[in-house]
Design a protein around this motif. Structure first.
Motif, PDB file in Angstrom:
ATOM      1  N   CYS A   1       4.458  -4.239  -6.101  1.00  0.00           N
ATOM      2  CA  CYS A   1       3.633  -5.270  -5.470  1.00  0.00           C
ATOM      3  C   CYS A   1       2.196  -5.056  -5.900  1.00  0.00           C
ATOM      4  N   THR A   2       1.518  -6.168  -6.172  1.00  0.00           N
ATOM      5  CA  THR A   2       0.121  -6.131  -6.574  1.00  0.00           C
ATOM      6  C   THR A   2      -0.686  -7.009  -5.633  1.00  0.00           C
ATOM      7  N   SER A   3      -1.765  -6.440  -5.120  1.00  0.00           N
ATOM      8  CA  SER A   3      -2.661  -7.149  -4.212  1.00  0.00           C
ATOM      9  C   SER A   3      -3.844  -7.693  -4.998  1.00  0.00           C
ATOM     10  N   GLU A   4      -4.116  -8.959  -4.828  1.00  0.00           N
ATOM     11  CA  GLU A   4      -5.270  -9.607  -5.458  1.00  0.00           C
ATOM     12  C   GLU A   4      -6.001 -10.410  -4.394  1.00  0.00           C
ATOM     13  N   LYS A   5      -7.237 -10.766  -4.648  1.00  0.00           N
ATOM     14  CA  LYS A   5      -7.965 -11.617  -3.702  1.00  0.00           C
ATOM     15  C   LYS A   5      -7.234 -12.933  -3.501  1.00  0.00           C
TER      16      LYS A   5
ATOM     17  N   TYR B   1      10.598   4.449   2.380  1.00  0.00           N
ATOM     18  CA  TYR B   1      10.032   3.233   2.962  1.00  0.00           C
ATOM     19  C   TYR B   1       8.511   3.366   2.972  1.00  0.00           C
ATOM     20  N   ILE B   2       7.827   2.319   2.556  1.00  0.00           N
ATOM     21  CA  ILE B   2       6.378   2.275   2.593  1.00  0.00           C
ATOM     22  C   ILE B   2       5.973   0.972   3.268  1.00  0.00           C
ATOM     23  N   ALA B   3       5.094   1.065   4.238  1.00  0.00           N
ATOM     24  CA  ALA B   3       4.502  -0.108   4.879  1.00  0.00           C
ATOM     25  C   ALA B   3       3.078  -0.247   4.358  1.00  0.00           C
ATOM     26  N   PHE B   4       2.676  -1.455   4.007  1.00  0.00           N
ATOM     27  CA  PHE B   4       1.337  -1.684   3.492  1.00  0.00           C
ATOM     28  C   PHE B   4       0.895  -3.104   3.834  1.00  0.00           C
ATOM     29  N   HIS B   5      -0.395  -3.360   3.678  1.00  0.00           N
ATOM     30  CA  HIS B   5      -0.923  -4.687   3.977  1.00  0.00           C
ATOM     31  C   HIS B   5      -2.096  -5.006   3.059  1.00  0.00           C
TER      32      HIS B   5
ATOM     33  N   GLY C   1       0.480   1.897  11.198  1.00  0.00           N
ATOM     34  CA  GLY C   1       0.185   3.007  10.302  1.00  0.00           C
ATOM     35  C   GLY C   1       0.269   2.637   8.836  1.00  0.00           C
ATOM     36  N   ALA C   2       0.343   1.339   8.541  1.00  0.00           N
ATOM     37  CA  ALA C   2       0.495   0.880   7.157  1.00  0.00           C
ATOM     38  C   ALA C   2      -0.730   1.222   6.313  1.00  0.00           C
ATOM     39  N   VAL C   3      -0.493   1.398   5.031  1.00  0.00           N
ATOM     40  CA  VAL C   3      -1.526   1.678   4.039  1.00  0.00           C
ATOM     41  C   VAL C   3      -2.157   0.352   3.609  1.00  0.00           C
ATOM     42  N   GLU C   4      -3.468   0.322   3.474  1.00  0.00           N
ATOM     43  CA  GLU C   4      -4.125  -0.866   2.935  1.00  0.00           C
ATOM     44  C   GLU C   4      -4.027  -0.834   1.420  1.00  0.00           C
ATOM     45  N   LEU C   5      -3.465  -1.883   0.835  1.00  0.00           N
ATOM     46  CA  LEU C   5      -3.363  -2.002  -0.615  1.00  0.00           C
ATOM     47  C   LEU C   5      -4.540  -2.846  -1.080  1.00  0.00           C
ATOM     48  N   GLY C   6      -5.557  -2.182  -1.621  1.00  0.00           N
ATOM     49  CA  GLY C   6      -6.798  -2.849  -2.028  1.00  0.00           C
ATOM     50  C   GLY C   6      -6.580  -3.879  -3.118  1.00  0.00           C
ATOM     51  N   TYR C   7      -7.495  -4.832  -3.176  1.00  0.00           N
ATOM     52  CA  TYR C   7      -7.422  -5.858  -4.219  1.00  0.00           C
ATOM     53  C   TYR C   7      -7.480  -5.201  -5.597  1.00  0.00           C
ATOM     54  N   GLY C   8      -6.611  -5.677  -6.490  1.00  0.00           N
ATOM     55  CA  GLY C   8      -6.530  -5.130  -7.833  1.00  0.00           C
ATOM     56  C   GLY C   8      -5.639  -3.901  -7.937  1.00  0.00           C
TER      57      GLY C   8
END
Length: 134
Positions: free
Chosen positions: A107-111, A21-25, A90-97
């Motif tokens: 999952c891919t994070s974009e602006k 399990y991974i939590a991210f935002h 405690g979630a990991v921040e998934l940076g843009y790009g």
């Protein structure tokens, strides 16, 4: 701080185990996600602020609907009927790009928002302004 950062980065780089399990935002914090493998393999992202694209909840949904998006290992993305939240301090921040993969999910994070898919290419793309399921 360094230990936590290394743990988060190492977790992102580590191969998936049977029930991971991974939590991210997203960097803005508006999109909070949880990705899991095993018996309940799924990606789910909750949004705190959005202009809803979908307006009619299913008759059998007794909980919150319209701001939680999910996709299972097989099948198309859907709006989840939920009574909880995936937000994790405690979630990991998934940076843009950047992308994160666990088991059959990416999952891919974009602006412009977050896109999550399974191996079949199904999933969801969400942003504050618009959400789509495919």
């Amino acid at each position: 701080m360094m230990i936590r950062l290394c743990f988060a980065l190492c977790l992102l780089a580590a191969p998936a185990l049977a029930d991971d399990y991974i939590a991210f935002h997203s960097p803005s914090g508006n999109i909070q996600c949880g990705m899991s493998t095993g018996d309940y393999a799924q990606v789910r992202c909750d949004m705190s602020e959005l202009t809803p694209t979908y307006h009619k909840a299913p008759a059998d949904c007794e909980f919150d609907w319209g701001s939680s998006f999910a996709v299972d290992a097989g099948g198309k993305g859907y709006l989840a009927c939920v009574s909880d939240a995936v937000a994790d301090p405690g979630a990991v921040e998934l940076g843009y790009g950047k992308s994160i993969t666990l088991g059959p999910f990416t999952c891919t994070s974009e602006k412009s928002g977050m896109e999550c898919t399974n191996l079949g290419g199904h999933g969801f793309k969400i942003s504050k302004a618009k959400q789509s399921l495919f």
